[in-house]
Design a protein around this motif. Structure first.
Motif, PDB file in Angstrom:
ATOM      1  N   THR A 129       6.706 -10.472  -6.135  1.00  0.00           N
ATOM      2  CA  THR A 129       5.789  -9.376  -6.433  1.00  0.00           C
ATOM      3  C   THR A 129       5.210  -8.876  -5.114  1.00  0.00           C
ATOM      4  O   THR A 129       5.542  -9.379  -4.045  1.00  0.00           O
ATOM      5  CB  THR A 129       4.676  -9.811  -7.404  1.00  0.00           C
ATOM      6  OG1 THR A 129       3.963  -8.663  -7.841  1.00  0.00           O
ATOM      7  CG2 THR A 129       3.723 -10.792  -6.743  1.00  0.00           C
ATOM      8  N   THR A 130       4.347  -7.872  -5.207  1.00  0.00           N
ATOM      9  CA  THR A 130       3.697  -7.319  -4.023  1.00  0.00           C
ATOM     10  C   THR A 130       2.190  -7.316  -4.238  1.00  0.00           C
ATOM     11  O   THR A 130       1.712  -7.370  -5.376  1.00  0.00           O
ATOM     12  CB  THR A 130       4.166  -5.878  -3.747  1.00  0.00           C
ATOM     13  OG1 THR A 130       3.784  -5.045  -4.861  1.00  0.00           O
ATOM     14  CG2 THR A 130       5.674  -5.824  -3.543  1.00  0.00           C
TER      15      THR A 130
ATOM     16  N   SER B 297       0.224  -4.874  -3.953  1.00  0.00           N
ATOM     17  CA  SER B 297      -0.220  -3.653  -4.642  1.00  0.00           C
ATOM     18  C   SER B 297      -0.229  -3.845  -6.163  1.00  0.00           C
ATOM     19  O   SER B 297      -0.946  -3.144  -6.876  1.00  0.00           O
ATOM     20  CB  SER B 297       0.669  -2.470  -4.265  1.00  0.00           C
ATOM     21  OG  SER B 297       2.027  -2.732  -4.612  1.00  0.00           O
ATOM     22  N   GLU B 298       0.544  -4.788  -6.691  1.00  0.00           N
ATOM     23  CA  GLU B 298       0.552  -5.069  -8.128  1.00  0.00           C
ATOM     24  C   GLU B 298      -0.626  -5.937  -8.555  1.00  0.00           C
ATOM     25  O   GLU B 298      -0.791  -6.210  -9.753  1.00  0.00           O
ATOM     26  CB  GLU B 298       1.850  -5.776  -8.517  1.00  0.00           C
ATOM     27  CG  GLU B 298       3.098  -4.919  -8.436  1.00  0.00           C
ATOM     28  CD  GLU B 298       4.293  -5.625  -9.045  1.00  0.00           C
ATOM     29  OE1 GLU B 298       4.411  -5.659 -10.290  1.00  0.00           O
ATOM     30  OE2 GLU B 298       5.107  -6.178  -8.269  1.00  0.00           O
TER      31      GLU B 298
ATOM     32  N   SER C  45      -4.646  -9.102   3.482  1.00  0.00           N
ATOM     33  CA  SER C  45      -3.557  -8.630   2.636  1.00  0.00           C
ATOM     34  C   SER C  45      -4.049  -7.610   1.613  1.00  0.00           C
ATOM     35  O   SER C  45      -3.377  -6.594   1.352  1.00  0.00           O
ATOM     36  CB  SER C  45      -2.899  -9.814   1.920  1.00  0.00           C
ATOM     37  OG  SER C  45      -2.388 -10.736   2.858  1.00  0.00           O
TER      38      SER C  45
ATOM     39  N   ALA D 198      -3.293  -3.533   1.284  1.00  0.00           N
ATOM     40  CA  ALA D 198      -2.781  -2.954   0.035  1.00  0.00           C
ATOM     41  C   ALA D 198      -3.747  -1.952  -0.575  1.00  0.00           C
ATOM     42  O   ALA D 198      -3.452  -1.360  -1.627  1.00  0.00           O
ATOM     43  CB  ALA D 198      -2.493  -4.073  -0.965  1.00  0.00           C
TER      44      ALA D 198
ATOM     45  N   LEU E   7       6.005 -13.278  -1.946  1.00  0.00           N
ATOM     46  CA  LEU E   7       5.277 -12.035  -1.679  1.00  0.00           C
ATOM     47  C   LEU E   7       5.907 -11.206  -0.572  1.00  0.00           C
ATOM     48  O   LEU E   7       5.544 -10.046  -0.387  1.00  0.00           O
ATOM     49  CB  LEU E   7       3.823 -12.343  -1.300  1.00  0.00           C
ATOM     50  CG  LEU E   7       2.915 -12.753  -2.463  1.00  0.00           C
ATOM     51  CD1 LEU E   7       1.626 -13.339  -1.940  1.00  0.00           C
ATOM     52  CD2 LEU E   7       2.626 -11.542  -3.346  1.00  0.00           C
ATOM     53  N   GLY E   8       6.809 -11.754   0.166  1.00  0.00           N
ATOM     54  CA  GLY E   8       7.479 -10.979   1.197  1.00  0.00           C
ATOM     55  C   GLY E   8       6.707 -10.927   2.502  1.00  0.00           C
ATOM     56  O   GLY E   8       5.633 -11.511   2.666  1.00  0.00           O
TER      57      GLY E   8
ATOM     58  N   ASP F  48       4.997  -8.597   3.926  1.00  0.00           N
ATOM     59  CA  ASP F  48       3.752  -7.842   4.031  1.00  0.00           C
ATOM     60  C   ASP F  48       2.522  -8.750   4.051  1.00  0.00           C
ATOM     61  O   ASP F  48       1.454  -8.352   4.498  1.00  0.00           O
ATOM     62  CB  ASP F  48       3.629  -6.852   2.877  1.00  0.00           C
ATOM     63  CG  ASP F  48       4.640  -5.713   2.996  1.00  0.00           C
ATOM     64  OD1 ASP F  48       5.141  -5.498   4.113  1.00  0.00           O
ATOM     65  OD2 ASP F  48       4.918  -5.064   1.979  1.00  0.00           O
TER      66      ASP F  48
END
Length: 303
Positions: A186-187, A189-190, A212, A216, A262-263, A265
């Protein structure tokens, strides 16, 4: 201070009864042996040998000193053997400092392999917080330590050498019945509407969360401040909120939570291998250093 090499010559001459035989045994010329023993007599302040037509015999002082020489030579031989064992990784102790999340995730893999490869070496592991790890390194209590940092606060300690071991990504922890629980990624922003469980007492992961969320475009709503990651997971499991954690902190997750990637970012922390630059490093310490590097490389590629 009596010269040890001359003591060895004296013991050889007394044992063989001949300067010529002692010279052959030790790789000297007879004249060199005679010259060195005369110097030893000057150091001792009295005659050590009766020189005869056929060979030599010790004076009383020579016999006493030859006995001490044999003892000294045996102790030196034992010292050389001890050093050879240490260099050969057949004995000794290696002291390692770690922090708790890596101690529970990466270190068991290292310790298991270390014990198999070096069964005669003793391993002394100290698990504590960052500042205490640096202190243990600086005062020599541990030879090597695992530290961590983030991009905005890099470790910079005088006379400490650092080797990056792995990047420890930040992951998201959600309850097993959470709306995102079936996803693997997921990111941030979600997650704008989520309530958050965060580590208390200005813990670095709290700064990771703030940075973080800000990146976002939202401010996190804090529902609970946890004292450790086990407590954070327990609160997540009952739906009190979601949480961020380094991946090493949730290698063995609570049964009622799910872990999502989360990647890039979200900031990851570096795990570092540290040692003092001014110390002579023992073979056991060098072996542990390489083992940590090897296991960390494998750990980094695990799913």
């Amino acid at each position: 201070m009596l010269d040890v090499r001359r003591l060895a010559l004296l013991a050889a001459v007394v044992d063989t009864g001949s300067m010529t035989a002692a010279a052959e045994q030790l790789g000297y010329t007879p004249s060199a042996v005679s010259q060195q023993l005369r110097r030893l007599e000057v150091e001792a302040g009295q005659p050590l040998l009766h020189r005869q037509a056929r060979g030599v015999r010790p004076t009383e002082a020579g016999a006493v000193l030859a006995g001490h020489a044999r003892h000294v030579l045996r102790r030196l031989s034992a010292a050389e053997a001890d050093l050879a064992e240490l260099a050969g990784l057949r004995r000794g102790t290696i002291a390692v400092g770690v922090f708790p999340t890596v101690a529970s995730a990466l270190l068991p893999l290292v310790v298991s392999r270390f014990r198999r490869q070096y069964p005669d070496l003793r391993l002394d592991v100290r698990s504590t917080r960052f500042d205490e790890l640096v202190e243990l390194l600086e005062n020599g209590t541990v030879g090597i330590a695992l530290l961590w940092d983030y991009a905005w606060n890099r470790v910079d300690v005088a006379d400490i050498s650092l080797t990056p071991l792995l990047d420890d990504p930040t992951v998201l922890i959600v309850a097993a019945d959470h709306r995102l629980a079936r996803k693997r990624f997921t990111t941030m922003s979600e997650l704008a509407d989520e309530e958050w469980i965060v580590r208390a007492h200005d813990h670095p992961v709290a700064e990771v969360l703030e940075r973080s969320c800000r990146a976002a475009g939202f401010t996190p709503k804090i529902a609970f401040e946890a004292n450790d990651y086990q407590e954070a997971q327990a609160m997540v499991s009952v739906g009190l909120g979601v949480a961020l954690a380094p991946r090493t902190a949730v290698r063995n997750p609570h049964p009622d939570v799910r872990v999502l990637a989360l990647g890039a970012d979200v900031p990851a922390r570096r795990v570092l291998l540290a040692h003092r630059q001014d110390r002579l490093r023992a073979p056991a310490e060098l072996a542990m250093h390489q083992l940590l590097v090897d296991v960390a490389r494998e750990y980094q590629t695990r799913p």
